[in-house]
Design a protein around this motif. Structure first.
Motif: not given
Length: 517
Positions: A26-31, A62-66, A68-69, A71-83
């Protein structure tokens, strides 16, 4: 107008078929869908019957940079992944049984154009003017004090702890939103072209056949495409990396999450603890040559905090790399391409690097020059990561078990030995631009493991005691000033990305990698 390659007969790359989901798929698919989706037909094949690890995963910045490249919203991602936030790794018992140090993600001190900060710190240490090396690093001090906040100008380097299953679900939604089509099914056969030897199609258990121009193997340790179908060999590194087995489990949280991963050395391996917002990912990584499976399980379960969410599951792996990660029209990502060791959280990074290199040299028509360039880049990065991870095991003063004695006495790669000896003799760090682990990472780990340089750069001698004391004191004061303004890590998460209650765990995983420290 694009033409076919006259030598290989390959046509333009229009159809990309990703075999396997999970983090790699899914990382590959997303990018690919985010960057090239308008010009490609991207499909991903996975089966709900094949589980993925549901414990916490630790990452590196490096995942933070990935994100950002893409355009993944950090708050949405962290909430979904219990980050939660990760500022570094706490290494406990690696140098000696009761010794602890933190490998943080930040820079330490302030370099001079003529010499790195470590030389001025070494001089200050000789003169009794310096505190511990960690006192001059904001990330290290914030980890110890369990504090975090986003600072202007990326003033605090960080990564994430996250739930792997939640992350894959989040990326799936992102990728499907950019046109990726998911196909449910188990791969029954990989068909190759009898003339070219390229992969032609994947046949699923229901008999459906999926053709493609470029195939991404994200099938984990099974390596159904690159290994089983194309028969690309695997280079075994178990003579440097002894661990070959793991148990993983989730437990309920009994305290606020800390902003670092714990890597706790044991008698024949080590354990990880990765705090999420509502639970903790745990695991033990060990060598089956030095401890029995039942003993490892007992050592693991007896040390756990909190209640088990699901029974521990066992994993076997072989450290090493695929001889070629790109062969013909197939690129191996994740565990299908390489697996070093869970230590230092490099698996997701290597997935990301494989994806980024693929994007940079993405072929209009697959050519051998692109394949060779890709493989050279991946080989160099994997060897660099291997050396850095091996160093943790080799640079130990422990003599209390056969395992640690073997780690301490083993022959290490010549490239690693050169780096260690250079630092031991001169305080200098050999570093190639673009390498994952920068100079400060090497310094922190080598100092933490007990390697103290015998000399420092002459530039540090040009400062008198008063000037050197002021120089070191000002850096430490700046660190403490910022540290005093940071809120507690748990409180910050509660306002920034509060996660919903976790879903019940799925079935135990198969053919997947353990959590990463």
């Amino acid at each position: 107008m694009e033409r076919s390659d006259p030598q290989t007969g390959r046509g333009p790359v229009r159809r990309v078929l990703i075999a396997g989901g999970g983090t790699a798929g899914w990382m590959a698919a997303a990018a690919l869908s985010r960057i090239l989706g308008k010009g490609l037909d991207i499909r991903l094949v996975e089966s709900e019957q094949i589980g993925t690890v549901g414990v916490g995963e630790a990452t590196i910045p490096t995942l933070v940079t990935f994100h950002r490249l893409l355009g993944i919203p950090e708050q949405e991602f962290m909430t979904a992944a219990q980050g939660t936030i990760k500022l570094g790794i706490s290494f406990e018992g690696w140098r000696q049984r009761e010794h602890r140090y933190i490998h943080s993600f930040g820079t330490t001190g302030q370099d001079h154009w003529s010499a790195g900060f470590q030389h001025f710190w070494l001089r200050g240490r000789e003169r009794g003017l310096a505190e511990g090396y960690e006192a001059y690093c904001l990330e290290s001090r914030a980890a110890e004090r369990e504090r975090f906040a986003h600072l202007p100008h990326n003033g605090l380097n960080y990564a994430y702890h996250m739930d792997a299953a939640g992350y894959a679900r989040f990326l799936r939604g992102f990728a499907e939103g950019h046109g990726v089509r998911r196909i449910e099914g188990k791969i029954a056969e990989v068909r190759t072209d009898p003339d070219s030897g390229d992969i032609a199609s994947l046949v699923l258990e229901d008999g459906s056949e999926l053709a493609g121009d470029l195939f991404l193997d994200c099938t984990g340790f099974r390596a159904l495409l690159i290994g089983q179908a194309l028969r690309v060999g695997f280079e075994d590194w178990s003579h440097w990396l002894f661990n070959d087995s793991a148990y993983a489990a989730q437990t309920t949280a009994v305290r606020d999450p800390v902003p670092y991963t714990r890597a706790i050395a044991g008698e024949a391996g080590w354990q990880w603890r990765i705090p999420l917002q509502h639970r903790v990912g745990n695991g033990i990584v060990y060598s089956s040559q030095y401890i029995e499976q039942a003993q490892a399980l007992e050592a693991f379960t007896s040390s756990l905090e909190g209640e088990l969410v699901a029974r521990p599951w066992h994993l076997r792996f072989r450290p090493g790399r695929r001889i070629r990660c790109w062969h013909r029209n197939c690129v191996a990502l994740g565990l299908a391409g390489s697996f070093i060791e869970p230590l230092e959280s490099t698996t997701i990074h290597l997935i990301q690097r494989g994806i980024m290199h693929l994007l940079r040299c993405f072929p209009a028509v697959i050519a051998q020059q692109d394949i060779d360039a890709y493989n050279r880049q991946i080989d160099a990065e994997v060897e660099h990561v291997r050396d850095f991870v091996v160093m943790h095991f080799h640079l130990t003063e422990r003599r209390d078990s056969a395992y640690w004695n073997a780690c301490r006495l083993m022959e290490i790669p010549a490239s690693l030995r050169q780096r260690i000896e250079l630092f031991r003799e001169t305080g200098k760090v050999f570093h190639v631009p673009g390498e994952l682990f920068a100079e400060n990472s090497w310094i922190q780990v080598m100092l933490g493991q007990g390697v103290m340089p015998r000399q420092h750069h002459p530039a540090a001698d040009l400062m008198g005691d008063e000037e050197l004391s002021r120089f070191l004191g000002e850096i430490r004061t700046r660190v403490e000033r910022v540290l005093g303004q940071l809120p507690g890590h748990g409180a910050y998460l509660g306002s920034y990305c509060p996660a919903p209650k976790p879903e019940p765990p799925g079935p135990p995983p198969r053919d997947t990698a353990p959590g990463r420290a």
